[in-house]
Design an enzyme around this catalytic site. Sequence first.
Site, mmCIF file in Angstrom:
data_model
loop_
_atom_site.group_PDB
_atom_site.id
_atom_site.type_symbol
_atom_site.label_atom_id
_atom_site.label_comp_id
_atom_site.label_asym_id
_atom_site.label_seq_id
_atom_site.Cartn_x
_atom_site.Cartn_y
_atom_site.Cartn_z
ATOM 1 N N GLY A 131 -2.123 -8.123 2.034
ATOM 2 C CA GLY A 131 -1.674 -6.797 2.093
ATOM 3 C C GLY A 131 -2.926 -5.730 2.439
ATOM 4 C CB CYS A 178 -7.453 -5.387 -4.790
ATOM 5 S SG CYS A 178 -7.312 -3.728 -4.093
ATOM 6 C CG LEU A 179 -8.331 -7.096 0.974
ATOM 7 C CD1 LEU A 179 -7.830 -6.866 2.391
ATOM 8 C CD2 LEU A 179 -9.418 -8.373 0.983
ATOM 9 C CD GLN A 194 -6.174 -1.780 0.161
ATOM 10 O OE1 GLN A 194 -5.134 -1.855 0.508
ATOM 11 N NE2 GLN A 194 -7.009 -2.876 -0.558
ATOM 12 C CG HIS A 247 -3.648 0.336 -2.613
ATOM 13 N ND1 HIS A 247 -4.954 0.279 -3.211
ATOM 14 C CD2 HIS A 247 -3.510 -1.058 -2.313
ATOM 15 C CE1 HIS A 247 -5.403 -0.725 -3.499
ATOM 16 N NE2 HIS A 247 -4.766 -1.580 -2.876
ATOM 17 C CG HIS A 295 -1.397 -4.829 -4.748
ATOM 18 N ND1 HIS A 295 -2.299 -5.604 -6.007
ATOM 19 C CD2 HIS A 295 -2.420 -4.602 -3.891
ATOM 20 C CE1 HIS A 295 -3.553 -5.442 -5.505
ATOM 21 N NE2 HIS A 295 -3.726 -4.909 -4.213
ATOM 22 C CD GLU A 296 -1.452 -4.256 -0.146
ATOM 23 O OE1 GLU A 296 -1.956 -3.006 0.016
ATOM 24 O OE2 GLU A 296 -1.885 -5.300 -0.872
#
Length: 187
Positions: A45, A100-101, A50, A146, A142-143
């Site tokens: 995701g 997480c990226l 991000q 953000h 999670h996404e």
Amino acid sequence: MILPIYIYGQPVLRKVAKDITPDYPDLEELIKDMFETLTASDGVGLAAPQIGKSIRVAVIDLDVLSGELPEYKDFRKAYINPHIIEIDDNSKKEIMEEGCLSIPGIHESVTRPSRIHVQYMDTAFVQHDEWVDGYLARVMQHEFDHLDGTMFVDRLSPFRKQMVNSKLKALIQGKYRCSYRTKPVHK
């Protein structure tokens, strides 16, 4: 085009993202670039903050998990203006390790509800209103966090957060390694 991933400490990651309208410039290309960036980063995701954009857009690609979770075969979706409307209080809370990226090298157990009610628009700006459960519900939470300026480390217990604090400070200082393009705080 593969875009750099903004790393923990970047101010855009803490802003509440804005809803967009169908006339948002180059949205189709942005979504294509987000999927390309997600694939290149080996993630499932990616939210627009991000990649430095404070807009309510997220992409999720669960096809990579279809070997273990066949229900996600060919699952690849963009979500425009998504919002979590409610959490099913009767659903069980599940603990699962998340990464997480934007927070490379840190993985922690996070407790989340297993079922949520979401509203979003697809790429044709058709409104969707649905209950989602299972792994997709976790990834959405999670996404979509953000998009509200929240990161998974904010959901850790005070003790666990203290345990990763030095690693988070190292990220802010640019002391990390990862295999994808990034935009650190101090560069």
